[in-house]
Structure formats: C-alpha cells, structure tokens
Scaffold this motif. Structure first.
Motif, short mmCIF file in Angstrom:
data_model
loop_
_atom_site.label_atom_id
_atom_site.label_comp_id
_atom_site.label_asym_id
_atom_site.label_seq_id
_atom_site.Cartn_x
_atom_site.Cartn_y
_atom_site.Cartn_z
N THR A 1 0.84 -1.21 0.00
CA THR A 1 0.00 0.00 0.00
C THR A 1 0.87 1.25 0.00
N LEU A 2 1.88 1.27 0.86
CA LEU A 2 2.74 2.46 0.98
C LEU A 2 3.45 2.74 -0.34
N LEU A 3 3.87 1.68 -1.02
CA LEU A 3 4.61 1.85 -2.29
C LEU A 3 3.73 2.41 -3.40
N LYS A 4 2.41 2.25 -3.24
CA LYS A 4 1.49 2.76 -4.28
C LYS A 4 1.22 4.27 -4.12
N GLN A 5 1.59 4.85 -2.96
CA GLN A 5 1.27 6.26 -2.71
C GLN A 5 2.30 7.15 -3.41
N THR A 6 1.90 8.40 -3.65
CA THR A 6 2.84 9.35 -4.28
C THR A 6 4.07 9.50 -3.39
N SER A 7 3.81 9.58 -2.10
CA SER A 7 4.91 9.70 -1.14
C SER A 7 4.43 9.12 0.19
N ALA A 8 5.29 8.39 0.87
CA ALA A 8 4.88 7.76 2.13
C ALA A 8 6.05 7.72 3.11
N ASP B 1 15.31 4.06 -3.41
CA ASP B 1 14.90 4.46 -4.77
C ASP B 1 13.38 4.38 -4.95
N THR B 2 12.66 4.41 -3.84
CA THR B 2 11.19 4.39 -3.92
C THR B 2 10.62 5.69 -3.33
N ASN B 3 9.30 5.76 -3.27
CA ASN B 3 8.61 6.92 -2.70
C ASN B 3 8.44 6.79 -1.18
N VAL B 4 8.96 5.69 -0.60
CA VAL B 4 8.76 5.46 0.84
C VAL B 4 10.04 5.80 1.61
#
Ligand SMILES: NC(=O)c1ccc[n+]([C@@H]2O[C@H](COP(=O)([O-])OP(=O)(O)OC[C@H]3O[C@@H](n4cnc5c(N)ncnc54)[C@H](OP(=O)(O)O)[C@@H]3O)[C@@H](O)[C@H]2O)c1
Length: 276
Positions: free
Chosen positions: A137-144, A184-187
């Motif tokens: 779920t967190l990886l699907k958000q724009t930023s987390a 390298d992710t948005n989390v």
C-alpha cells in the motif's frame, strides 16, 4: 507551531500503533490538530473509543477522520484482520508510525523466557511484520513515510534492560536497513529515539531508578513535537535529549568510555532491578 509544521501532515492518512499509550495519545492529538486522518491502534477497544471521543471533542469543527481498531499486534491472525479492515476503508495509509511497545526493568538472570519473547515480539517482530504487510500500500502512494519509535536504549546498552535494549537496537537496525533498501522508492523510513518520558511504560521502580540516577524525563507532548519535526525533515533519524544524543555518539565511537560511566552506576541499577 501548528501552521509551521503541518505541510506533510495535513490530509495524510496515518496508521498509529500504541495510540492509547502516553506517547500515542500525544501523537494522536498533534496529528489530528494538524489535519491528518487517523487509524488508531491499541489492544483495548474501550480505551480506543475514549481516545476517539476525546479527540473529536477537542476540535468539533475538524473534518479529518478517525478510525479505531483493537488488535494485539503480536498475534499474526489479528494483524491480518487489521490489514483486511484497512482494505475496507476509503483511506490509503501513507504514514505508518510503529509506536506500540513494552518495557521491563530486570536483570537477565531474573527475566523469564516468556518475558524475553514478549518484549522482542512486541517491540521488534510485530513492527517488522506490520511494515511488511503495509508496504505494498505504501509503495502505491505518491509519497509515504514509515516512522519507527525507538529509544535511547536502542543505541546504548543499559544494565537491567537487556531484552528492551536488544529489541530497540534491532528496531534501529531494521529502520536503517529498510531506509536504504527503499531509497529508490517513494517510501522514506525514519527512526525517532526518545529518552525517558513520563508515561505508563515507566513503572514505579523505573521511576525510582531514574530519580536515583538523575535521569531527565520528558513529557509526551514534547516527544510529539519532535515527531512532527521528524515527519517534516529530510533526515531519517532524530535523537531526543541532551546529553543523551551526545552519549549515543560517544557510545558508537568509544563504547568503553560509556561503559566506564555506566558501570559506576551498576550498584544502584542492580538494587532497583533486583527489587522489581
Ligand atoms: N516512556 C518512555 O520512557 C519511552 C522512552 C523511549 C521510548 N519509548 C517508546 O515509545 C513507545 C510508546 O511508549 P509509551 O511510553 O507511550 O508506552 P505506554 O504508555 O505504555 O503505551 C504503550 C502502547 O502500546 C500498546 N501496545 C503494547 N503492546 C501491544 C500489542 N501487543 N499490540 C498492540 N498494542 C500494544 C498499548 O496498547 P493498550 O493500551 O491497549 O495496552 C499502548 O497503546 C514505545 O515503543 C516505547 O518503547 C518510551
């Protein structure tokens, strides 16, 4: 302070564990006041209902939502029930705060096997497994963000707290590793390290030991402000308290110096740890 700090919190969707505890209540209030939608977790449903009512009463004009869910995070089936419940909400979590924790003052020789299991399961394994379950779920958000609540005792081994220190050292290691793994992710993964704080986690014996050692104690509201600053800042770690943050650095570089100073306090620590 509210207006200065709220940019990343307003309209965020927060899952906060340990919400009914001393820190958790202060975190809930500040996050709610700053416009976050909250999913509050604790084991005791009655305390969660009371907390929700207190928050809503404190700001009757607030439009942000509060959901509550009672769960023992150590129990795998209950954690799965929590994940299933989250899927039913129209809230995509983008801030996970792993705050639930337990402590105990006792020399290792007196600590039971089940107490060691309970402390490591609650403070280390449950946050790792909850994080793992929420990561898709967190990886699907724009930023987390994921924020793990550690302790000064996650950096300094302190007699009388071997299981607690081991659990928080491991949590810090988990935070650092995951922060690099997800670079390298948005989390973003962050670690907050409070020092002694006036909550029910501090038993009477721990309070007496802290007094005997002249240990400074913060209020939960102070720690909540530090949490807000950590959420806002780009750094991944925040250590609370002076001289604690200096000791953390000295302990990392010259542990024998810190050992010398702690060992001088050993007779006092043993006295309180044995009595508890
Ligand atoms: N207080 C300090 O001096 C201090 C210092 C440094 C770090 N910390 C850390 O700060 C965090 C918060 O501690 P606190 O001082 O606020 O403690 P607290 O007042 O004792 O609150 C503990 C919270 O954790 C929840 N909890 C415990 N075991 C759980 C489980 N198995 N499943 C779900 N929830 C569980 C409790 O829920 P119930 O109410 O339902 O039991 C409660 O909400 C902990 O991680 C602690 O290690 C505390």
């Amino acid at each position: 302070m509210k207006n200065q700090l709220s940019t990343k919190i307003k309209n965020s969707n927060v899952l906060l564990t340990g919400a009914t505890g001393g820190m958790g209540k202060a975190f809930s209030q500040l996050l709610f006041d700053n416009g976050a939608n909250l999913v509050l977790i604790g084991r005791d449903g009655h305390k969660l209902h009371e907390l929700k009512a207190e928050l809503l009463t404190s700001n009757i004009n607030a439009t942000n939502k509060i959901e509550i869910f009672a769960v023992d995070l150590v129990d795998s089936a209950q954690r799965q029930a929590l994940i299933a419940y989250l899927a039913t909400l129209a809230l995509d979590i983008n801030l996970l705060i792993n705050n639930a924790g337990i402590s105990q003052l006792s020399l290792l020789v007196q600590t039971t096997e089940s107490e060691i299991n309970r402390i490591i399961s609650t403070n280390t394994i449950a946050p790792m497994q909850l994080t793992q379950a929420l990561l898709p779920t967190l990886l699907k958000q724009t930023s987390a963000q994921i924020i793990n609540i550690g302790s000064t005792f996650g950096s300094i081994g302190f007699p009388g707290y071997s299981a607690y220190c081991a659990s928080k050292f491991a949590l810090r290691g988990f935070s650092q590793t995951l922060s690099r793994e997800l670079a390298d992710t948005n989390v973003t993964v962050k670690y907050l390290s409070p020092r002694a704080t006036k909550t029910n986690l501090i038993s009477e014996k721990i309070e007496q030991l802290n007094t005997a050692l002249n240990t400074a104690t913060d209020l939960p509201a102070d720690v909540a402000m530090e949490l807000l600053m950590l959420i806002e800042q780009n750094k991944t770690e925040r250590y609370i308290g002076w001289p604690e943050k200096l000791f953390v650095r000295i302990n990392a570089l010259f542990p024998s110096l810190v050992s010398k100073s702690i060992v001088k306090q050993l007779p006092i620590i043993q006295k309180f740890a044995r009595d508890s």
